[in-house]
Write a protein that holds these residues in place. Structure first.
Motif, mmCIF file in Angstrom:
data_model
loop_
_atom_site.group_PDB
_atom_site.id
_atom_site.type_symbol
_atom_site.label_atom_id
_atom_site.label_comp_id
_atom_site.label_asym_id
_atom_site.label_seq_id
_atom_site.Cartn_x
_atom_site.Cartn_y
_atom_site.Cartn_z
ATOM 1 N N SER A 162 45.826 4.075 6.971
ATOM 2 C CA SER A 162 46.732 3.926 8.118
ATOM 3 C C SER A 162 48.177 4.271 7.787
ATOM 4 O O SER A 162 48.940 4.670 8.671
ATOM 5 C CB SER A 162 46.659 2.493 8.672
ATOM 6 N N GLY A 167 46.770 9.701 7.228
ATOM 7 C CA GLY A 167 46.540 8.894 8.423
ATOM 8 C C GLY A 167 46.649 9.696 9.701
ATOM 9 O O GLY A 167 45.904 9.463 10.666
ATOM 10 N N ALA A 424 45.814 -2.553 10.509
ATOM 11 C CA ALA A 424 45.655 -1.175 10.043
ATOM 12 C C ALA A 424 44.736 -0.392 10.975
ATOM 13 O O ALA A 424 44.988 0.785 11.277
ATOM 14 C CB ALA A 424 45.101 -1.163 8.621
ATOM 15 N N ARG A 427 46.712 0.446 14.051
ATOM 16 C CA ARG A 427 47.665 1.543 13.817
ATOM 17 C C ARG A 427 46.956 2.900 13.896
ATOM 18 O O ARG A 427 47.473 3.857 14.486
ATOM 19 C CB ARG A 427 48.333 1.367 12.456
ATOM 20 N N LEU A 428 45.775 2.979 13.282
ATOM 21 C CA LEU A 428 45.025 4.230 13.333
ATOM 22 C C LEU A 428 44.587 4.556 14.755
ATOM 23 O O LEU A 428 44.548 5.729 15.146
ATOM 24 C CB LEU A 428 43.812 4.152 12.409
ATOM 25 N N GLY A 453 52.192 6.105 14.986
ATOM 26 C CA GLY A 453 51.821 5.083 14.007
ATOM 27 C C GLY A 453 52.993 4.305 13.457
ATOM 28 O O GLY A 453 52.826 3.463 12.585
#
Length: 517
Positions: A162, A167, A424, A427-428, A453
């Protein structure tokens, strides 16, 4: 051109005793790539350690090594599951996921045995074989993410990236596509090292070249148009399953944390999963409290609660408008097995009566769409572990979501890695969908994440607080959104098809020997 410089395809590069040590160590090394440590390059090291163990192994040895690697990974990675519920669910889930690891390891070991015989050339060893290996790993992750009982998507390789340079690739490839790429890089590097010819041109150029090309992929342009002002409130109430509290304590903590911003101008107020621990659709007192907040802030309130309809319980997110009540709602579609309900209770309860006996209320999976129409904004709703389900994210985007509201309650996991692992994933998802995401928890960690992100606002864990944030509204349609899970099926299919073809070829080579006998 055949590569006579490669090590014999059937000869293990390391003895079994060393392979066992590597398999056991690969789990903690792999986990180090995930939050809380977040040393993302370690994921590549952990994957490479396991692949080296599997080269040249027979199926039973590969099964054992894969199981050892899987257990050592999950016992560390999901240790948070034991915080309040004890070792039983932690060990049981780790063993179940390790079985998937083991089966995947057998398939990969067969690929290392069969594929070089059919494709012994440079292209076969540095191209086809790594694709098969990466496809089989991705297939194993994909199956474990949906089966049994809806699967367990925690621990997929991509979820470690992430905050790494890779990412941004989830906007192009999705979660499964990035997992595939990670294994592909590891497999190519391993095969390059195993080549004993042209060490500089073959090993260095191929390995570094692949990584350089990967990092050169530009970030998907996360275009936005306008903003919506979101008040996201973390009450830090006693929201854990075993917390000693009275009905309404969580609701009161949310109200207390909202009061400092009560006169702010916002477009919506967002509270976390289970924030209204008294169902406002059934109890007038709770309804009055939400009416007060909504009326004072001149905005709808989006809150989690537990609803009871037609004899069924649901983990629900409500769209509440002052004076109108719940004008829309979303029921969690992916309740957690053995957490929010017990599948096949008659079978499992005798095996762990104390644990299963704790789970008295069973939540029914929802069937409604997960997008709230707020007039000028369409908000996609995700409740806790929903965020790890690829299909639910796809459905949300097909519903036209401009922003994602990820409501969660992490109180049962204390100060463990669980909340940052979930963050995480969130966020992705923001990067993957090209949408801002508001991750709001009862106790933290709560953040507002933009489509690239980047964190644009946050509240510290285990602190009451509120974020009043202008959240960019995403307009881009990312390749990952368009392709959806078709890329997952494609790369997994490449792995399974390649293995099948190589296996058939290996079988035909053995057939004449059997005929002679």
């Amino acid at each position: 051109m055949r590569l006579s410089g490669f090590a014999a395809p059937y000869r293990p590069p390391v003895p079994f005793w060393l392979a066992l040590i590597l398999a056991l160590a690969s789990g903690p090394v792999l986990d180090a790539g995930f939050p809380d440590r977040g040393w993302w390059p370690m994921v590549f090291v952990g994957v490479a350690m396991l692949l080296i163990c599997l080269i040249g192994r027979r199926p039973w040895a590969a099964l054992f090594l894969g199981f050892v690697s899987g257990v050592s990974f999950y016992l560390v990675h999901i240790q948070w599951a034991s915080l309040y519920l004890g070792p039983e669910p932690w060990i049981a889930l780790s063993v179940l996921e390790a079985i998937f690891f083991a089966v995947g390891a057998v398939l990969i070991s067969l690929a290392y045995r069969w594929a070089p015989a059919l494709w012994p050339t440079a292209f076969g060893r540095l191209g086809i074989l790594p694709v098969i290996v990466a496809g089989l790993w991705t297939a194993r992750e994909a199956i474990a993410s949906v089966w049994p009982y809806g699967g367990f998507a925690w621990g997929r390789l991509a979820l470690s990236q992430s905050e790494s340079p890779l990412g941004g690739l989830v906007a192009w490839l999705g979660i499964s596509g990035l997992s595939f790429l990670i294994v592909l890089i590891c497999a190519v590097v391993i095969e390059s090292v195993r080549a004993r010819v042209a060490p500089v041109s073959l090993r260095v150029v191929v390995s570094i070249g692949l990584i350089a090309v990967t990092l050169a992929v530009p970030a998907w342009p996360a275009s936005t148009s306008g903003t919506t002002t979101v008040a996201a409130v973390q009450g830090n109430g006693k929201a854990g399953y075993f917390d000693q509290r009275q009905p309404g304590d969580i609701l009161n903590s949310q109200i207390a944390a909202t009061m400092p911003i009560i006169h702010d101008t916002v477009d919506m107020v967002v509270w976390p999963e289970g924030a209204a621990d008294i169902d406002p659709t059934r109890y007038p007192q709770a309804a009055a409290e939400l009416d007060f907040i909504g009326d004072a802030m001149h905005a709808p309130v989006i809150t989690g609660t537990i609803t009871h309809r037609d004899g069924q319980y649901y983990n629900t997110s409500l769209l509440w408008r002052a004076g109108q009540g719940a004008t829309d709602w979303y029921d969690k579609k992916h309740p957690v097995p053995f957490g929010e309900y017990v599948p096949d209770r008659a079978f499992w309860e005798p095996l762990a009566p104390n644990l299963i006996g704790l789970i008295q209320r069973s939540y029914t999976p929802g069937t409604r769409d997960s997008v709230f129409d707020l007039g000028t904004v369409r908000a996609g709703i995700s409740i806790c572990f929903d965020i790890a389900d690829d299909q639910l994210v796809t459905d949300m985007m097909h519903g036209g979501a401009d922003v994602i509201l990820a409501q969660t309650n992490n109180a049962d996991f204390g100060h463990t890695d669980e909340n940052v692992q979930q963050l995480a994933i969130a966020r992705l998802r923001a990067i993957e969908t090209g949408r801002s995401l508001v991750n709001i928890s009862t106790v933290g960690t709560s953040e507002v994440i933009d489509p690239s992100g980047r964190t644009i606002d946050s509240i510290r864990a285990y602190r009451p607080g509120a974020m009043v944030t202008k959240v960019p509204l995403g307009t881009a349609t990312t390749p990952a959104t368009v392709i959806s899970r078709q890329l997952e099926w494609f790369v997994a299919g490449l792995g399974l098809a390649g293995l099948s073809i190589a296996g058939l070829y290996a079988w035909t080579l053995r057939w004449p020997r059997r005929e002679r006998r």
